[in-house]
Design a protein around this motif. Structure first.
Motif, PDB file in Angstrom:
ATOM      1  N   GLN A 226       0.830  -1.210   0.000  1.00 50.81           N
ATOM      2  CA  GLN A 226       0.000   0.000   0.000  1.00 50.81           C
ATOM      3  C   GLN A 226       0.861   1.255   0.000  1.00 50.81           C
ATOM      4  N   ASN A 227       2.027   1.199   0.643  1.00 49.95           N
ATOM      5  CA  ASN A 227       2.927   2.340   0.626  1.00 49.95           C
ATOM      6  C   ASN A 227       3.398   2.664  -0.786  1.00 49.95           C
ATOM      7  N   THR A 228       3.578   1.615  -1.613  1.00 45.03           N
ATOM      8  CA  THR A 228       4.016   1.815  -2.986  1.00 45.03           C
ATOM      9  C   THR A 228       3.029   2.678  -3.765  1.00 45.03           C
ATOM     10  N   ILE A 229       1.743   2.448  -3.547  1.00 45.76           N
ATOM     11  CA  ILE A 229       0.729   3.191  -4.287  1.00 45.76           C
ATOM     12  C   ILE A 229       0.829   4.688  -3.993  1.00 45.76           C
ATOM     13  N   ASN A 230       1.207   5.025  -2.788  1.00 45.21           N
ATOM     14  CA  ASN A 230       1.305   6.426  -2.416  1.00 45.21           C
ATOM     15  C   ASN A 230       2.520   7.118  -3.021  1.00 45.21           C
ATOM     16  N   TYR A 231       3.544   6.342  -3.428  1.00 50.48           N
ATOM     17  CA  TYR A 231       4.812   6.936  -3.819  1.00 50.48           C
ATOM     18  C   TYR A 231       5.185   6.730  -5.284  1.00 50.48           C
ATOM     19  N   ILE A 232       4.482   5.865  -5.995  1.00 51.81           N
ATOM     20  CA  ILE A 232       4.946   5.412  -7.303  1.00 51.81           C
ATOM     21  C   ILE A 232       5.002   6.523  -8.339  1.00 51.81           C
ATOM     22  N   ASP A 233       4.182   7.550  -8.231  1.00 52.35           N
ATOM     23  CA  ASP A 233       4.161   8.599  -9.243  1.00 52.35           C
ATOM     24  C   ASP A 233       5.166   9.714  -8.968  1.00 52.35           C
ATOM     25  N   LYS A 234       5.904   9.637  -7.891  1.00 59.50           N
ATOM     26  CA  LYS A 234       6.896  10.654  -7.597  1.00 59.50           C
ATOM     27  C   LYS A 234       8.196  10.343  -8.316  1.00 59.50           C
ATOM     28  N   GLN A 235       9.055  11.361  -8.429  1.00 58.30           N
ATOM     29  CA  GLN A 235      10.372  11.178  -9.015  1.00 58.30           C
ATOM     30  C   GLN A 235      11.385  10.967  -7.896  1.00 58.30           C
ATOM     31  N   PHE A 236      11.952   9.781  -7.848  1.00 58.29           N
ATOM     32  CA  PHE A 236      12.891   9.431  -6.788  1.00 58.29           C
ATOM     33  C   PHE A 236      14.331   9.601  -7.264  1.00 58.29           C
TER      34      PHE A 236
ATOM     35  N   PRO B  46      10.508   3.077   5.779  1.00 57.57           N
ATOM     36  CA  PRO B  46      10.763   1.685   6.170  1.00 57.57           C
ATOM     37  C   PRO B  46       9.514   0.824   5.948  1.00 57.57           C
ATOM     38  N   GLY B  47       9.726  -0.384   5.482  1.00 59.91           N
ATOM     39  CA  GLY B  47       8.608  -1.297   5.276  1.00 59.91           C
ATOM     40  C   GLY B  47       7.960  -1.213   3.918  1.00 59.91           C
ATOM     41  N   THR B  48       8.360  -0.242   3.100  1.00 59.68           N
ATOM     42  CA  THR B  48       7.796  -0.120   1.758  1.00 59.68           C
ATOM     43  C   THR B  48       8.244  -1.291   0.887  1.00 59.68           C
ATOM     44  N   ARG B  49       7.316  -1.849   0.145  1.00 56.86           N
ATOM     45  CA  ARG B  49       7.623  -2.919  -0.813  1.00 56.86           C
ATOM     46  C   ARG B  49       7.298  -2.420  -2.212  1.00 56.86           C
ATOM     47  N   LEU B  50       8.280  -2.459  -3.094  1.00 60.82           N
ATOM     48  CA  LEU B  50       8.138  -1.894  -4.430  1.00 60.82           C
ATOM     49  C   LEU B  50       8.041  -2.981  -5.503  1.00 60.82           C
ATOM     50  N   PRO B  51       7.439  -2.650  -6.629  1.00 59.21           N
ATOM     51  CA  PRO B  51       7.489  -3.560  -7.775  1.00 59.21           C
ATOM     52  C   PRO B  51       8.885  -3.571  -8.377  1.00 59.21           C
ATOM     53  N   ALA B  52       9.198  -4.620  -9.119  1.00 61.21           N
ATOM     54  CA  ALA B  52      10.529  -4.773  -9.710  1.00 61.21           C
ATOM     55  C   ALA B  52      10.433  -5.072 -11.194  1.00 61.21           C
ATOM     56  N   LEU B  53      11.388  -4.544 -11.949  1.00 60.37           N
ATOM     57  CA  LEU B  53      11.506  -4.806 -13.380  1.00 60.37           C
ATOM     58  C   LEU B  53      12.871  -5.407 -13.656  1.00 60.37           C
ATOM     59  N   ILE B  54      12.882  -6.561 -14.304  1.00 62.82           N
ATOM     60  CA  ILE B  54      14.117  -7.209 -14.743  1.00 62.82           C
ATOM     61  C   ILE B  54      14.215  -6.995 -16.247  1.00 62.82           C
ATOM     62  N   MET B  55      15.325  -6.418 -16.717  1.00 64.35           N
ATOM     63  CA  MET B  55      15.425  -6.056 -18.125  1.00 64.35           C
ATOM     64  C   MET B  55      16.670  -6.652 -18.757  1.00 64.35           C
ATOM     65  N   ALA B  56      16.504  -7.123 -19.995  1.00 65.77           N
ATOM     66  CA  ALA B  56      17.599  -7.730 -20.756  1.00 65.77           C
ATOM     67  C   ALA B  56      17.871  -6.901 -22.006  1.00 65.77           C
TER      68      ALA B  56
ATOM     69  N   GLY C 185       9.805   4.704  -9.229  1.00 65.47           N
ATOM     70  CA  GLY C 185       9.520   3.932  -8.024  1.00 65.47           C
ATOM     71  C   GLY C 185       9.626   2.433  -8.170  1.00 65.47           C
ATOM     72  N   TYR C 186      10.216   1.957  -9.262  1.00 63.14           N
ATOM     73  CA  TYR C 186      10.458   0.533  -9.448  1.00 63.14           C
ATOM     74  C   TYR C 186      11.906   0.204  -9.091  1.00 63.14           C
ATOM     75  N   VAL C 187      12.133  -0.952  -8.485  1.00 63.99           N
ATOM     76  CA  VAL C 187      13.495  -1.459  -8.373  1.00 63.99           C
ATOM     77  C   VAL C 187      13.804  -2.163  -9.688  1.00 63.99           C
ATOM     78  N   CYS C 188      14.843  -1.704 -10.386  1.00 65.58           N
ATOM     79  CA  CYS C 188      15.123  -2.206 -11.730  1.00 65.58           C
ATOM     80  C   CYS C 188      16.461  -2.936 -11.768  1.00 65.58           C
TER      81      CYS C 188
ATOM     82  N   GLN D 121      13.680  -4.639  -0.872  1.00 67.36           N
ATOM     83  CA  GLN D 121      12.348  -4.110  -0.543  1.00 67.36           C
ATOM     84  C   GLN D 121      11.368  -4.297  -1.707  1.00 67.36           C
ATOM     85  N   ILE D 122      11.402  -5.508  -2.269  1.00 70.25           N
ATOM     86  CA  ILE D 122      10.559  -5.823  -3.426  1.00 70.25           C
ATOM     87  C   ILE D 122       9.343  -6.618  -2.985  1.00 70.25           C
ATOM     88  N   ASP D 123       8.198  -6.313  -3.595  1.00 71.39           N
ATOM     89  CA  ASP D 123       7.018  -7.160  -3.474  1.00 71.39           C
ATOM     90  C   ASP D 123       7.177  -8.293  -4.485  1.00 71.39           C
ATOM     91  N   SER D 124       7.418  -9.500  -4.016  1.00 73.80           N
ATOM     92  CA  SER D 124       7.718 -10.623  -4.903  1.00 73.80           C
ATOM     93  C   SER D 124       6.555 -11.002  -5.815  1.00 73.80           C
TER      94      SER D 124
END
Length: 304
Positions: A3-13, A51-61, A97-100, A174-177
């Motif tokens: 839920q924390n991810t939803i609040n932060y995903i549109d910001k520029q980190f 702390p405790g935020t879980r983010l989506p992840a992108l694996i790229m080739a 806001g993605y871990v890439c 801190q990834i949401d698996s």
């Protein structure tokens, strides 16, 4: 919590980059003197999260006809057009806001061990037009179908290993698996499609930027089963012959199978197009290619 991810995903980190971690070792010189080498991965992490935020992840080739390019740079200029490097996509989506993760994988000229699993049904299903051209550019002799097939099979296995490594390290980063996507450009898109569908490594979404899967294998592996990941596919109207011809086949197949997807045919684009190119995708969105991909990922990974 996600839920924390939803609040932060549109910001520029701001982004922290960690380079050259080993995610697996894999076999090379398969047909001569077998050896192993480390495969490396670069991590792009948004910083400043609670702390405790879980983010989506992108694996790229990266792309490069399974012969060239690196996880750091696979941008090529061809006849005045150039693509965006996978490393740049990683940086830009980490800002969102993605871990890439940008992955290294074995190239065909390394003679990779193809592994025990089979993702491409037959060596005769490997398209040759671009690979033959790139080998000439690199002053390499012609390769037979078996050599190409073995190399691509090895690269697909590396994609699978990367997914498994990211899952194992989800707490560390801190990834949401449950919100891990895999994708890539050209050869990297092919790795992503085959790792997710042929090798059945579970991910939440797949994106293929001018990638490819032969229609024989598409019908074999891609079905509208429960839990099948949504797919984003793109291609230019002046793309490589096999990529261009397959785009509509992909779209028709996904529609028939009831698979969630976004298709993006880019007018007047070759195989080499930037993230800023303007597109109209199958959802009705008009804007930059990057934004089309971002909208797909936000929906597929359930990020509001």
């Amino acid at each position: 919590m996600i839920q924390n991810t939803i609040n932060y995903i549109d910001k520029q980190f701001q982004v922290q980059i960690t380079s050259n971690e080993v995610y697996t070792t894999a076999g090379i010189h398969f047909s001569t003197q077998p050896a192993e080498r480390n495969l490396l991965i670069d991590i792009y992490q948004p910083i400043g999260l609670p702390p405790g935020t879980r983010l989506p992840a992108l694996i790229m080739a990266f792309g490069g006809a399974f012969h060239r390019g690196t996880k750091d740079d696979d941008a090529f200029e061809v006849e005045g057009s150039s693509n965006t490097a996978i490393a740049e996509y990683c940086l830009e989506f980490a800002k969102r806001g993605y871990v890439c993760f940008s992955i290294d994988y074995r190239l065909i000229q390394e003679d990779p061990d193809p592994g025990k699993t089979i993702a491409i049904s037959s060596q005769d299903l490997v398209p040759r037009s671009r690979v033959d051209e790139v080998r000439k550019m690199m002053n390499l002799p012609p390769a037979d179908n078996l050599t190409l097939w073995r190399g691509i099979e090895g690269a697909i296995d590396d994609g699978v290993s990367a997914i498994q490594w990211v899952k194992k390290n989800s707490d560390r980063f801190q990834i949401d698996s449950q919100r891990i996507a895999i994708g890539g450009w050209s050869a990297g898109g092919r790795i992503a499609l085959h790792a997710a569908f042929a090798e059945k490594e579970e991910v939440a979404a797949v994106f293929s930027i001018s990638g490819y899967m032969h229609p024989v294998d598409m019908k074999r592996y891609m079905h509208g089963d429960a839990g099948v990941p949504p797919v984003f596919i793109s291609w230019g109207t002046k793309d490589l012959d096999y990529v261009l011809s397959q785009g509509p086949i992909f779209q028709d197949h996904f529609t028939q199978m009831g698979m969630e997807h976004i298709a993006c045919e880019i007018q007047n684009a070759s195989h080499f197009y930037p993230r800023s190119v303007l597109v109209n995708d199958s959802s009705g969105f008009s804007g930059s290619f990057e934004e089309s991909l971002a909208r797909f990922l936000q929906t597929a990974l359930k990020i509001n």
